[in-house]
Design a protein around this motif. Structure first.
Motif, short mmCIF file in Angstrom:
data_model
loop_
_atom_site.label_atom_id
_atom_site.label_comp_id
_atom_site.label_asym_id
_atom_site.label_seq_id
_atom_site.Cartn_x
_atom_site.Cartn_y
_atom_site.Cartn_z
N PRO A 146 6.87 10.60 -1.04
CA PRO A 146 5.98 9.66 -1.74
C PRO A 146 6.76 8.80 -2.73
CG PRO A 146 5.01 11.86 -1.67
CD PRO A 146 6.42 12.00 -1.18
N VAL A 147 6.55 7.50 -2.65
CA VAL A 147 7.21 6.56 -3.56
C VAL A 147 6.13 5.64 -4.11
CG1 VAL A 147 8.83 4.64 -3.74
CG2 VAL A 147 9.42 6.62 -2.35
N ASP A 148 5.84 5.80 -5.39
CA ASP A 148 4.85 4.97 -6.07
C ASP A 148 5.52 4.29 -7.26
OD1 ASP A 148 2.71 4.52 -8.30
OD2 ASP A 148 1.52 4.76 -6.49
N MET A 163 2.42 3.41 9.18
CA MET A 163 2.64 4.68 9.85
C MET A 163 3.23 5.72 8.89
SD MET A 163 4.18 3.48 13.51
CE MET A 163 4.33 5.19 14.04
N ALA A 164 4.13 5.27 8.02
CA ALA A 164 4.72 6.19 7.04
C ALA A 164 3.65 6.77 6.13
CB ALA A 164 5.79 5.47 6.23
N SER A 165 2.70 5.94 5.75
CA SER A 165 1.60 6.43 4.91
C SER A 165 0.82 7.52 5.62
CB SER A 165 0.65 5.26 4.56
OG SER A 165 1.30 4.29 3.79
N ASN A 166 0.61 7.35 6.92
CA ASN A 166 -0.15 8.33 7.69
C ASN A 166 0.61 9.63 7.90
OD1 ASN A 166 -2.19 6.41 7.95
ND2 ASN A 166 -1.40 5.64 9.91
N HIS A 167 1.96 9.57 7.91
CA HIS A 167 2.77 10.76 8.14
C HIS A 167 3.13 11.50 6.84
CE1 HIS A 167 3.53 9.00 12.17
NE2 HIS A 167 3.81 10.24 12.52
N MET A 168 2.83 10.91 5.70
CA MET A 168 3.36 11.40 4.44
C MET A 168 2.95 12.84 4.12
SD MET A 168 5.54 10.39 2.33
CE MET A 168 5.60 8.66 2.78
N SER A 197 14.56 6.70 0.76
CA SER A 197 13.43 7.58 0.47
C SER A 197 12.08 7.02 0.86
CB SER A 197 13.43 7.93 -1.03
OG SER A 197 13.64 6.80 -1.83
N VAL A 198 11.94 5.69 0.91
CA VAL A 198 10.65 5.12 1.31
C VAL A 198 10.35 5.55 2.74
CG1 VAL A 198 9.45 2.98 1.87
CG2 VAL A 198 10.73 3.16 -0.26
N GLY A 199 9.19 6.15 2.93
CA GLY A 199 8.78 6.65 4.24
C GLY A 199 9.07 8.12 4.44
N ASP A 202 0.83 -1.21 0.00
CA ASP A 202 0.00 0.00 0.00
C ASP A 202 0.87 1.26 0.00
OD1 ASP A 202 -2.33 -1.44 -0.04
OD2 ASP A 202 -2.77 -1.20 2.10
N LEU A 203 2.00 1.22 0.70
CA LEU A 203 2.86 2.39 0.77
C LEU A 203 3.49 2.72 -0.58
CD1 LEU A 203 4.27 4.61 2.46
CD2 LEU A 203 6.05 2.93 3.00
N ILE A 204 3.80 1.69 -1.37
CA ILE A 204 4.51 1.93 -2.64
C ILE A 204 3.62 1.77 -3.87
CG2 ILE A 204 6.73 1.29 -1.62
CD1 ILE A 204 6.47 -1.42 -3.03
N GLY A 205 2.34 1.50 -3.66
CA GLY A 205 1.40 1.45 -4.78
C GLY A 205 1.49 0.20 -5.63
N SER A 206 1.87 -0.92 -5.01
CA SER A 206 1.99 -2.16 -5.77
C SER A 206 0.93 -3.16 -5.31
CB SER A 206 3.39 -2.77 -5.57
OG SER A 206 3.51 -3.37 -4.29
#
Length: 371
Positions: free
Chosen positions: A185-187, A252-257, A180-182, A56-60
């Motif tokens: 944005p990394v998609d 958590m990283a998604s929530n802080h982005m 960079s992840v976290g 979910d964090l990286i869009g895969s």
């Protein structure tokens, strides 16, 4: 003395929420996730949840995420696994001169077994040129591997443009996104990458866990052969404990982005340094296209380690090393053509989720006292 940690690019502390998520697996969830009985099924569910949190964090898709022991293994798997599976298509790899050793050294190894590797240069900001990469492409080029962001300077690379080049010539693109992840944005689809490396201990997860995103259709030879774990790509019973920690950290990283707090704190740190030291301090790396937490600065005609030794409560990294009285700049600063009188005073400050304004003020005060 108040201990101040500004070395988050080296390793992050475990987030308390990550510790809480892992805690049940220390006592209650001990089954093998491959087992079909009551002890294995809930562990398998936790592993699937963690994989989805990462994806979910990286869009895969979750099935495109393979857990590894960290960023180094993921990089080795991407490069060696791809080369050994696809060398019949060509033997040429393109990378940059400022990659992490976990990329450079696998490339050096592959050169020993038949690969031809082109190492492209960078400009004064530490950015590669997409045009130079395109000029390096040959009919035998099968893989591009360019880091998403540099661990020393924080400079972000033009991965989208490089991805367009890769697609134009039908070349597979890998990026080491450990730093960079976290943080940004990394998609994987926006970046147009086919493989992407994640390192858990760079985003508040434990050491010893990472992941490699492998786009569906990309074939790799496993580094570890055995049973059919991780879709047959990595043998060995999965470390569910650490995978759950990585999954929670990614959630958590998604929530802080969306927060600009870290960038604002870093920008304020740089402003204070310039206000106090003026032309005696310079920025290494790109002024805009860089990680929001990373500040690599040089104190002109000073030695970075000497300055850090003067503030023993501060944890940060230098951009040079002293050997038998001589100063050796880091390979990254060398490739950026940073003059020695500037590079020898380089210090990398990397801020994190738990950095405070008071800590920054204390650091500024400490440098004023010893300068």
């Amino acid at each position: 003395m108040q201990k101040i940690y500004l070395d988050y690019n080296a390793s992050t502390p475990l987030a308390p929420e990550v510790v809480d998520a892992m805690q049940p697996l220390l006592n209650n969830y001990y089954g093998n996730p491959s087992a079909l009985h009551w002890a294995g099924k809930p562990v398998k569910e936790l592993l699937h949840k963690a994989r989805k949190q990462v994806s979910d964090l990286i869009g895969s898709s979750p099935c495109e995420v393979t857990f590894t022991s960290g960023g180094s293994e993921a990089n080795n798997f991407a490069l060696k696994g791809f080369y050994f599976k696809n060398q019949h298509k060509g033997n040429h790899i393109i990378t940059s001169r400022i990659e992490h050793p976990a990329i450079i050294n696998p490339c050096k190894f592959l050169e020993k077994v038949g690969a031809r590797v082109t190492y492209v240069s960078v400009d004064q900001y530490g950015r590669v040129s997409p045009e130079e990469i395109e000029r390096a492409v040959t009919k035998d080029t099968i893989l591009l591997t360019i880091m998403h962001s540099n661990n020393e300077t924080g400079t972000l690379q033009p991965i989208v443009e490089i991805g367009e080049i890769a697609k134009k010539y039908g070349i597979t693109l890998h990026t080491d996104a450990s730093q960079s992840v976290g943080k940004v944005p990394v998609d994987v689809n926006n970046l147009k990458v086919d493989m992407l490396t994640i390192a858990g201990h760079k985003l508040y997860a434990p050491k010893g866990i990472g992941a490699l995103y492998i786009r569906d259709g990309v074939d790799l030879e496993p580094l570890i052969h055995g049973a059919g774990h991780e879709k047959g790509l990595r043998a060995g019973t999965e470390n569910t404990l650490l995978a759950v920690g990585l999954g929670k950290a990614c959630e958590m990283a998604s929530n802080h982005m969306g927060s600009t707090k870290l960038k604002d704190l870093t920008d304020n740190f740089w402003k204070q340094l310039k206000d106090v030291f003026g032309d005696q301090v310079v920025l290494n790396g790109h002024p805009e296209e860089r990680l929001p937490n990373t500040l690599n600065v040089s104190f002109v005609r000073r030695i970075g380690q000497d300055l850090l030794d003067g503030i023993p409560q501060l944890a940060a990294s230098t951009g040079s090393a002293c050997h038998a009285g001589s100063i050796e700049l880091s390979p990254v600063l060398k490739e950026m053509n940073v003059p020695k009188e500037i590079g020898m005073g380089a210090i990398r400050f990397s801020l994190g989720r738990y950095t405070t304004e008071d800590e920054i003020d204390t650091v500024i005060k400490g440098f004023k006292e010893i300068f």
